[in-house]
Design a protein around this motif. Structure first.
Motif, PDB file in Angstrom:
ATOM      1  N   ASP A  71       0.834  -1.200   0.000  1.00 30.43           N
ATOM      2  CA  ASP A  71       0.000   0.000   0.000  1.00 30.43           C
ATOM      3  C   ASP A  71       0.874   1.256   0.000  1.00 30.43           C
ATOM      4  N   LEU A  72       1.944   1.237   0.764  1.00 37.85           N
ATOM      5  CA  LEU A  72       2.867   2.368   0.790  1.00 37.85           C
ATOM      6  C   LEU A  72       3.470   2.611  -0.592  1.00 37.85           C
ATOM      7  N   ALA A  73       3.807   1.522  -1.287  1.00 37.23           N
ATOM      8  CA  ALA A  73       4.447   1.629  -2.603  1.00 37.23           C
ATOM      9  C   ALA A  73       3.490   2.165  -3.676  1.00 37.23           C
ATOM     10  N   LYS A  74       2.194   1.983  -3.469  1.00 38.71           N
ATOM     11  CA  LYS A  74       1.208   2.474  -4.440  1.00 38.71           C
ATOM     12  C   LYS A  74       0.994   3.979  -4.315  1.00 38.71           C
ATOM     13  N   LYS A  75       1.303   4.521  -3.152  1.00 37.07           N
ATOM     14  CA  LYS A  75       0.970   5.914  -2.863  1.00 37.07           C
ATOM     15  C   LYS A  75       2.110   6.900  -3.095  1.00 37.07           C
ATOM     16  N   ALA A  76       3.345   6.404  -3.224  1.00 35.45           N
ATOM     17  CA  ALA A  76       4.475   7.327  -3.331  1.00 35.45           C
ATOM     18  C   ALA A  76       5.674   6.660  -3.996  1.00 35.45           C
ATOM     19  N   ASP A  77       6.643   7.494  -4.415  1.00 36.56           N
ATOM     20  CA  ASP A  77       7.927   6.974  -4.884  1.00 36.56           C
ATOM     21  C   ASP A  77       8.651   6.438  -3.655  1.00 36.56           C
ATOM     22  N   VAL A  78       9.008   5.170  -3.672  1.00 32.65           N
ATOM     23  CA  VAL A  78       9.622   4.573  -2.492  1.00 32.65           C
ATOM     24  C   VAL A  78      10.898   3.806  -2.807  1.00 32.65           C
ATOM     25  N   ILE A  79      11.782   3.783  -1.825  1.00 31.64           N
ATOM     26  CA  ILE A  79      12.894   2.842  -1.802  1.00 31.64           C
ATOM     27  C   ILE A  79      12.628   1.939  -0.615  1.00 31.64           C
ATOM     28  N   MET A  80      12.495   0.659  -0.888  1.00 31.35           N
ATOM     29  CA  MET A  80      12.140  -0.306   0.150  1.00 31.35           C
ATOM     30  C   MET A  80      13.247  -1.344   0.244  1.00 31.35           C
ATOM     31  N   ASP A  81      13.708  -1.618   1.456  1.00 30.46           N
ATOM     32  CA  ASP A  81      14.752  -2.622   1.598  1.00 30.46           C
ATOM     33  C   ASP A  81      14.312  -3.742   2.522  1.00 30.46           C
ATOM     34  N   GLY A  82      14.872  -4.923   2.289  1.00 26.21           N
ATOM     35  CA  GLY A  82      14.513  -6.080   3.087  1.00 26.21           C
ATOM     36  C   GLY A  82      15.204  -7.333   2.581  1.00 26.21           C
ATOM     37  N   ARG A  83      14.529  -8.467   2.711  1.00 20.43           N
ATOM     38  CA  ARG A  83      15.078  -9.750   2.267  1.00 20.43           C
ATOM     39  C   ARG A  83      14.414 -10.245   0.978  1.00 20.43           C
ATOM     40  N   ASP A  84      13.140  -9.858   0.790  1.00 20.38           N
ATOM     41  CA  ASP A  84      12.381 -10.415  -0.342  1.00 20.38           C
ATOM     42  C   ASP A  84      11.560  -9.344  -1.059  1.00 20.38           C
ATOM     43  N   ILE A  85      12.091  -8.123  -1.129  1.00 18.25           N
ATOM     44  CA  ILE A  85      11.331  -7.039  -1.740  1.00 18.25           C
ATOM     45  C   ILE A  85      11.197  -7.261  -3.251  1.00 18.25           C
ATOM     46  N   GLY A  86      12.321  -7.494  -3.914  1.00 15.80           N
ATOM     47  CA  GLY A  86      12.285  -7.672  -5.363  1.00 15.80           C
ATOM     48  C   GLY A  86      11.673  -8.980  -5.808  1.00 15.80           C
ATOM     49  N   THR A  87      11.719  -9.991  -4.956  1.00 16.90           N
ATOM     50  CA  THR A  87      11.199 -11.304  -5.338  1.00 16.90           C
ATOM     51  C   THR A  87       9.749 -11.522  -4.911  1.00 16.90           C
ATOM     52  N   CYS A  88       9.298 -10.806  -3.872  1.00 16.54           N
ATOM     53  CA  CYS A  88       7.972 -11.081  -3.316  1.00 16.54           C
ATOM     54  C   CYS A  88       7.114  -9.836  -3.112  1.00 16.54           C
ATOM     55  N   VAL A  89       7.629  -8.867  -2.366  1.00 18.31           N
ATOM     56  CA  VAL A  89       6.815  -7.711  -2.001  1.00 18.31           C
ATOM     57  C   VAL A  89       6.536  -6.810  -3.192  1.00 18.31           C
ATOM     58  N   LEU A  90       7.595  -6.465  -3.942  1.00 16.90           N
ATOM     59  CA  LEU A  90       7.446  -5.592  -5.114  1.00 16.90           C
ATOM     60  C   LEU A  90       8.086  -6.255  -6.337  1.00 16.90           C
ATOM     61  N   PRO A  91       7.483  -7.334  -6.824  1.00 14.29           N
ATOM     62  CA  PRO A  91       8.084  -8.058  -7.945  1.00 14.29           C
ATOM     63  C   PRO A  91       8.146  -7.244  -9.238  1.00 14.29           C
ATOM     64  N   ASP A  92       7.366  -6.163  -9.321  1.00 14.15           N
ATOM     65  CA  ASP A  92       7.362  -5.320 -10.511  1.00 14.15           C
ATOM     66  C   ASP A  92       8.099  -4.004 -10.279  1.00 14.15           C
ATOM     67  N   ALA A  93       8.980  -3.957  -9.303  1.00 15.90           N
ATOM     68  CA  ALA A  93       9.735  -2.740  -8.992  1.00 15.90           C
ATOM     69  C   ALA A  93      10.496  -2.246 -10.217  1.00 15.90           C
ATOM     70  N   ASP A  94      10.610  -0.926 -10.345  1.00 13.35           N
ATOM     71  CA  ASP A  94      11.295  -0.326 -11.493  1.00 13.35           C
ATOM     72  C   ASP A  94      12.787  -0.651 -11.496  1.00 13.35           C
ATOM     73  N   VAL A  95      13.383  -0.690 -10.298  1.00 12.86           N
ATOM     74  CA  VAL A  95      14.794  -1.047 -10.165  1.00 12.86           C
ATOM     75  C   VAL A  95      14.924  -2.032  -9.007  1.00 12.86           C
ATOM     76  N   LYS A  96      15.668  -3.126  -9.239  1.00 15.84           N
ATOM     77  CA  LYS A  96      15.922  -4.106  -8.189  1.00 15.84           C
ATOM     78  C   LYS A  96      17.424  -4.194  -7.958  1.00 15.84           C
ATOM     79  N   ILE A  97      17.812  -4.079  -6.713  1.00 11.88           N
ATOM     80  CA  ILE A  97      19.228  -4.123  -6.347  1.00 11.88           C
ATOM     81  C   ILE A  97      19.435  -5.199  -5.294  1.00 11.88           C
ATOM     82  N   PHE A  98      20.486  -5.980  -5.450  1.00  7.90           N
ATOM     83  CA  PHE A  98      20.867  -6.952  -4.423  1.00  7.90           C
ATOM     84  C   PHE A  98      22.184  -6.469  -3.844  1.00  7.90           C
ATOM     85  N   MET A  99      22.135  -5.981  -2.599  1.00  7.97           N
ATOM     86  CA  MET A  99      23.310  -5.419  -1.954  1.00  7.97           C
ATOM     87  C   MET A  99      23.921  -6.424  -0.998  1.00  7.97           C
ATOM     88  N   THR A 100      25.194  -6.660  -1.157  1.00  5.32           N
ATOM     89  CA  THR A 100      25.854  -7.652  -0.321  1.00  5.32           C
ATOM     90  C   THR A 100      27.214  -7.142   0.145  1.00  5.32           C
TER      91      THR A 100
END
Length: 219
Positions: free
Chosen positions: A115-144
């Protein structure tokens, strides 16, 4: 709306870098880990053990976790209480990793995050954002970063807070947490196929932030 997903293991610098990049870009930073940590804190306060899935789920379903922004700072609210001062302890971190595998916990928070991602430009970090929470994200980064680097960063952070710790024990905990997060059945930590890897082992915070901003502006 532009959505940026940053995934990676514990201690890779995701939160610090995402927060700074969001500020420079004028995006909202959503620290999903803090939301899980608030759930973990609720369980600890009620004396629930991490292996008691039914009790953990019951606690999480009975509490309200939300995010507010005040003077540009993210405030995590647990039943209306600002719990920012209490959710960064080692005890809460270990509980968070343990209960994040439970379906009931994840379902509780997934709707709010999307819901937060639908309402604004967001940068979201976690463990499964690109694979589960926001699978259609404009940019996906894996930081290690290497486990040695991550342990050193955590050791420095704790020492600056006046907390006695052992760097070998910290690295051991990090490796064990990586193993847990990567092998859990529900939404395991893994790199999305279309994610771009940033290894921050030999990068300064400023260099890492610049790399993220370059990717976002190029999207």
């Amino acid at each position: 709306m532009k959505n940026i997903a940053i995934d990676g293991p514990a201690g890779a610098g995701k939160s610090t870098i995402a927060k700074l990049a969001a500020k420079e870009l004028g995006f909202i930073y959503v620290d999903t880990g803090s939301m899980y940590r608030a759930m973990a804190l609720a369980c600890i306060r009620q004396g629930v053990k991490p292996e008691e899935e039914e009790k953990v789920t019951k606690v999480c379903q009975s509490v309200q976790v939300s995010i507010e922004y005040k003077d540009g700072q993210q405030i995590v609210l647990l039943n209306g209480e600002n719990v920012n001062p209490y959710i960064r302890t080692e005890e809460v971190g270990k509980m968070t990793s343990a209960i994040a595998v439970y379906q009931g916990v994840r379902e509780k928070l997934l709707e709010l995050q999307r819901d937060l991602a639908k309402k604004a430009d967001v940068i979201m970090d976690g463990r499964d954002i690109g694979t589960c929470v926001l699978p259609d994200a404009d940019v996906k980064i894996f930081m290690t970063a290497s486990s040695v680097t991550r342990a050193r960063r955590r050791y420095t952070e704790l020492k600056e807070k006046g907390i006695e710790c052992n760097i070998e024990d910290i690295e051991k905990d990090i490796i064990e947490r990586d193993e847990r997060d990567s092998n859990r059945k529900i939404a395991p930590l893994r790199q999305a196929e279309d994610a771009i890897v940033i290894d921050s082992s030999n990068m300064s915070v400023e260099e890492s932030v610049a790399a993220v901003i370059k990717l976002v502006k190029g999207a």
